[in-house]
Design an enzyme around this catalytic site. Structure first.
Site: not given
Length: 211
Positions: A20, A83, A194
């Site tokens: 979100r 993640d 990253h």
């Protein structure tokens, strides 16, 4: 890291990103556009009835895949999830997947940062190497999956510097830089981050699987 199951699906044009965070959506949208991919990217807010997925994996890749598969199954559209976290060499790669809750409460950036600096207070400068890591996963409703990864290597400062970014950005100084990630402009950070690297590596995978 790469894995795949199922047959090549028919082309899909909508891609759902498991976040979100409007900034993250804009970043991936720009990367897909730069790769000349005609894909409609929407965030999880487009499906408010779909609950957030618990990150129960033990690696960044596992957590990214959990979220991507859950969103693909719930929406019927290809889904992307990522993640990421900070991995410190002398801590054996920790905080790693626990980066957002290192101090015990999820998302308390200041507490996480204070605890990490306290744990490393006696560590000499030459042993303060660390890197940000990100795994980005693409999952299709038929079970097809791919994972790509990106890293940003650097060293940990003893005191925070900069007001940009979030999390551990004020203490990680990228290799070859004199500033921390929090002192870089958003464009400078995205070019080497990253997450930026992982998202850019994902673009050809999107092209391959979505047509």
């Amino acid at each position: 890291m790469e894995s795949q199951t199922g047959d090549r699906p028919a082309a899909h044009r909508r891609l759902v990103l498991a976040t979100r965070n409007t900034g993250k959506i804009a970043e991936l949208r720009a990367i897909l556009a730069a790769a000349d991919l005609d894909v409609e990217l929407v965030g999880a807010d487009a499906y408010p009835e779909v609950p957030d997925v618990k990150e129960t994996g033990v690696t960044f890749a596992e957590n990214a895949l959990l979220k991507a598969h859950a969103l693909a199954q719930a929406t019927g559209h290809p889904a992307v999830a990522d993640d990421s976290g900070l991995c410190v060499d002398v801590l054996g790669g920790a905080p790693g997947i626990f980066s957002a809750r290192w101090a015990g409460r999820h998302g308390d950036d200041q507490a996480n940062l204070d605890l990490l600096l306290a744990q490393l207070s006696d560590i000499a400068d030459e042993h303060r190497a660390a890197h940000f890591a990100c795994a980005a996963a693409l999952a299709l409703p038929d079970g097809t999956e791919r994972v790509v990864e990106g890293t940003l290597d650097g060293v940990l400062r003893r005191t925070p510097a900069g007001t940009g970014g979030f999390g551990y950005d004020p203490v990680l100084q990228p290799d070859g830089e004199g500033r921390t990630c929090a002192e870089l402009t958003p464009a400078e950070k995205n070019a080497i981050s990253h997450r930026g690297k992982a998202f850019r590596a994902l673009a050809p995978v999107v092209r391959e699987l979505l047509g």
